[in-house]
Design an enzyme around this catalytic site. Structure first.
Site, PDB file in Angstrom:
ATOM      1  N   GLU A 209       0.841  -1.208   0.000  1.00  6.29           N
ATOM      2  CA  GLU A 209       0.000   0.000   0.000  1.00  6.29           C
ATOM      3  C   GLU A 209       0.871   1.252   0.000  1.00  6.29           C
ATOM      4  OE1 GLU A 209      -2.988  -0.116  -0.638  1.00  6.29           O
ATOM      5  OE2 GLU A 209      -3.850  -1.970   0.130  1.00  6.29           O
TER       6      GLU A 209
ATOM      7  N   ASP B 272      -5.027  -9.898  -8.073  1.00  4.80           N
ATOM      8  CA  ASP B 272      -5.185  -8.986  -9.213  1.00  4.80           C
ATOM      9  C   ASP B 272      -3.904  -8.421  -9.830  1.00  4.80           C
ATOM     10  OD1 ASP B 272      -4.843  -7.520  -6.866  1.00  4.80           O
ATOM     11  OD2 ASP B 272      -6.654  -6.311  -7.074  1.00  4.80           O
TER      12      ASP B 272
ATOM     13  N   GLU C 264     -11.609   0.472 -10.721  1.00  2.86           N
ATOM     14  CA  GLU C 264     -11.219  -0.498 -11.751  1.00  2.86           C
ATOM     15  C   GLU C 264     -12.032  -0.405 -13.042  1.00  2.86           C
ATOM     16  OE1 GLU C 264     -11.592  -1.266  -8.530  1.00  2.86           O
ATOM     17  OE2 GLU C 264      -9.483  -1.510  -8.002  1.00  2.86           O
TER      18      GLU C 264
ATOM     19  N   THR D  13      -0.391   0.437 -10.260  1.00  2.00           N
ATOM     20  CA  THR D  13      -1.726  -0.086  -9.939  1.00  2.00           C
ATOM     21  C   THR D  13      -2.545   0.909  -9.121  1.00  2.00           C
ATOM     22  OG1 THR D  13      -2.920  -2.061  -9.203  1.00  2.00           O
ATOM     23  CG2 THR D  13      -1.062  -1.345  -7.840  1.00  2.00           C
TER      24      THR D  13
HETATM   25  C1  DMJ Z   1      -6.038   0.421  -5.263  1.00  2.00           C
HETATM   26  O1  DMJ Z   1      -5.327   0.677  -4.107  1.00  2.00           O
HETATM   27  C2  DMJ Z   1      -5.220  -0.285  -6.290  1.00  2.00           C
HETATM   28  O2  DMJ Z   1      -5.824  -0.157  -7.524  1.00  2.00           O
HETATM   29  C3  DMJ Z   1      -5.017  -1.736  -5.964  1.00  2.00           C
HETATM   30  O3  DMJ Z   1      -4.324  -2.417  -6.955  1.00  2.00           O
HETATM   31  C4  DMJ Z   1      -6.338  -2.409  -5.765  1.00  2.00           C
HETATM   32  N1  DMJ Z   1      -7.209  -1.716  -4.888  1.00  2.00           N
HETATM   33  C5  DMJ Z   1      -7.296  -0.282  -4.897  1.00  2.00           C
HETATM   34  C6  DMJ Z   1      -8.453   0.305  -5.657  1.00  2.00           C
HETATM   35  O4  DMJ Z   1      -9.601  -0.400  -5.655  1.00  2.00           O
END
Ligand code: DMJ
Length: 620
Positions: A209, A354, A523, A610
């Protein structure tokens, strides 16, 4: 501990002869044969003899040449250089690549640089997103400045991510892209004044995170504020790029302890910042997605700092995962830092799985996706995994046939679960990006760059994007639940529809009471953005606008900020009192880019981490 799974198929064979690559060795031997055959019919002239010599010379050079930059990670994780003949590499079919264009990132904000005129309708909609961002920020700065997140209903801040002011850093590059100078100044000056001190004083943070939100945010801010001379400068306000870089290095130096404290290449998941120490999660295992989704950030930091240590540590994880047994390229969602092995058999592309798949292709793209690159293995792993997804996880719902990606909680021998997290909706965008490498579909087709696998993945991307949109359309609020189940011949539940009876998919999508919340996640709009850029189909913009309007209607908090919801199937929905950092970092950024000009952060020159922080693709 997981029992051993069968080793994955290592070589990828395209089924379609049209896309079959011929190795230089094969070209040479076939040429010899051809010449030999011709000899039967014509006597060997001096000209033909000279051509033969020339051919032979060129082939020898190709076989003997070595690249001084070729390096591999050995079992101990040390980088070693290799040269000479790499027969396996010569024989393997390389991925088809778009031509690399020279970087032309001069004027990347606002007006069109590709000659197209900006449609006033979309310009106005883009402006609405910018205003939404301003509203979100205003709530945060009023009630929660310096906290990780805003609780917009109780009008206070909360530190849910370790106390590094995560919203400030996550939002910063979005403000730069939107040209919101006042927010860039405020956020930038908070970063300059407070962040280094926070990093040195705070305790436990999660490696993943903190890397994707804080480190990623700092690195994008560095680049977009002109950190790499001569490439781009989106803002003239806020701290100098070197400020962002220095803080990024300090943070990454501490995060590195997650790697150095672990007995294997798999990092621990928690870091104590002020001690620069790390430890495993309470259960011992790390999430596969987490350990395999820090490489874009660490690679870029190494590139701009000139210090390879960040990249070296992070890339060991992927090099290690390459050696582990998989199920048709698919991996369990847990991995042990103590043993280096996967844990359990739960396979899914939702939470904890994911971004493993996302980073395989994005790290390969980031590294220039060169032929003979040391990173081709990532492309191979990605292609194999997507084949596995299509084979093992993709099904059609009934009665209307939505294409969805389910889960294998007990591995490929166990029962299939028709459950799809909203998180899986990153996949359409990643599939489309992986297929065209950031070019438009039209251009990629015209230049004959799409392999059979690319075309299959692109088709799946378009089908899944539709399903992700229908997960919004099917509810009473027009907002997607956190998790949906799909009605199949083996699975059905009555009375659990989304509340929009007029949706033609009301019977296909099942939403259980515990899964009905919406956290303002990005997403789906992320995928709509990527698919719009790649296909140019305006339906993706229309869908994005519909989702944005639903956010405006049900999640906007008058006094400032936007909030999560408890139940998207009822109107008015009960609100949850949390504005996640990714609403500013991702959701609004992708919507803004979806309605804007394609030349802003072009997909063939940047990869988004991400958390939607754009990082430049290496162009050497
Ligand atoms: C974000 O922190 C990132 O996209 C992560 O890869 C997945 N979850 C959250 C958003 O939903």
């Amino acid at each position: 501990m997981s029992k051993s799974l069968p080793y994955s198929v290592k070589d990828i064979h395209y089924d379609n002869a049209k896309f079959r690559h011929r190795s230089p060795l094969k070209v040479f031997s076939q040429s010899l044969l051809t010449l030999g055959t011709k000899r039967k019919y014509a006597s060997c002239s001096t000209g033909k003899f000279l051509i033969l010599i020339l051919f032979f010379g060129v082939a020898c050079l190709m076989l003997m040449s070595k690249s001084p930059n070729e390096s591999v990670l050995n079992e101990k994780g040390k980088v070693t250089f290799v040269g000479g003949l790499r027969l396996g590499r010569l024989l393997r079919k390389p991925p088809r690549l778009p031509p690399r264009l020279s970087p032309d990132e001069g004027q990347l904000r606002g007006s069109s640089t590709n000659g197209s005129t900006i449609d006033p309708k979309w310009a106005a909609r883009q402006q609405s997103v910018k205003e939404a961002f301003d509203h979100a920020w205003s709530g945060y700065r009023k009630y929660a400045m310096g906290y990780d997140e805003l609780m917009p209903i109780s009008q206070k801040g909360v530190d849910g991510l370790g106390g590094l002011g995560a919203t400030v850093v996550d939002a910063l590059d979005t403000a730069m892209i939107m040209g919101l100078d006042n927010i860039v100044s405020e956020a930038g000056s908070w970063v300059e004044t407070h962040l280094l001190e926070r990093i040195s004083q705070k305790g436990q943070v999660n490696l993943f995170e903190t890397t994707i939100r804080v480190l990623g945010g700092l690195l994008s801010a560095y680049h977009l504020s002109g950190g790499e001379q001569g490439t781009m400068n989106m803002t003239h306000v806020g701290p100098k790029p070197v400020i962002y870089l220095n803080i990024a290095k300090d943070l990454a130096d501490r995060l590195l302890s997650a790697f150095t404290f672990s007995p294997t290449p798999v990092p621990f998941c928690d870091v104590i910042l002020h001690e620069s120490t790390a430890h495993p999660a309470p259960g011992g295992a790390s999430s596969t997605a987490e350990v395999a989704s820090v490489q874009l950030e660490f690679n870029y930091l190494s590139a701009i700092s000139g210090d390879p240590k960040y990249s070296t540590e992070a890339m060991k994880v992927l090099a290690h995962i390459k050696t582990l047994p998989k199920t048709e390229g698919l991996v369990p969602i847990y991995i042990s830092p103590q043993t280096g092995d996967f844990v359990g058999e739960n396979i899914r592309l939702g939470s904890r799985g994911d971004s493993y798949y996302e980073y395989l292709i994005k790290v390969w793209l980031q590294q220039g996706a060169k032929l003979n690159s040391n990173f081709t293995y990532l492309h191979d792993m990605y292609i194999e995994a997507m084949k596995g997804v299509r084979h093992l996880l993709v099904r059609n719902s009934i009665p209307k046939g939505l294409v969805f990606v389910g889960e294998l909680p007990y591995g490929s021998k166990g029962e299939f679960s028709p459950k799809m997290d909203h998180l899986v909706c990153f996949l359409p965008g990643t599939l489309a990006l992986g297929a065209t490498k950031g070019l438009t579909k039209e251009q990629a087709l015209k230049e004959n760059l799409l392999s059979f696998e690319d075309l299959e993945n692109l088709k799946l991307a378009e089908d899944l994007a539709k399903t992700c949109f229908e997960m919004y359309e099917v509810t009473a609020t027009g907002l997607a639940p956190e998790i949906a189940y799909f009605h199949t011949k083996d699975y059905s539940e009555d009375g659990l529809d989304g509340g929009n009876k007029s949706s033609m998919y009301a019977n296909d999508i099942i939403i259980k009471p515990a899964d009905r919340h919406n956290l303002l996640r990005p997403e789906t709009v992320e995928s709509l953005f990527v698919l719009y850029r790649i296909t140019k189909d305006t339906k993706y913009r229309d869908q994005g606008w519909q989702i944005f309007e639903a956010f405006e209607k049900y999640t906007k908090v008058k006094s400032g900020g936007y909030t999560s919801l408890d139940d998207v199937t009822e109107v008015p929905p009960h609100r949850r009192d949390k504005m996640e950092t990714f609403f500013l970092g991702e959701t609004l950024k992708y919507l803004y880019l979806l309605f804007g000009d394609d030349s802003v952060i072009p997909l063939d020159k940047f990869v988004f981490n991400t958390e939607a922080h754009p990082l430049p693709i290496r162009n050497t």
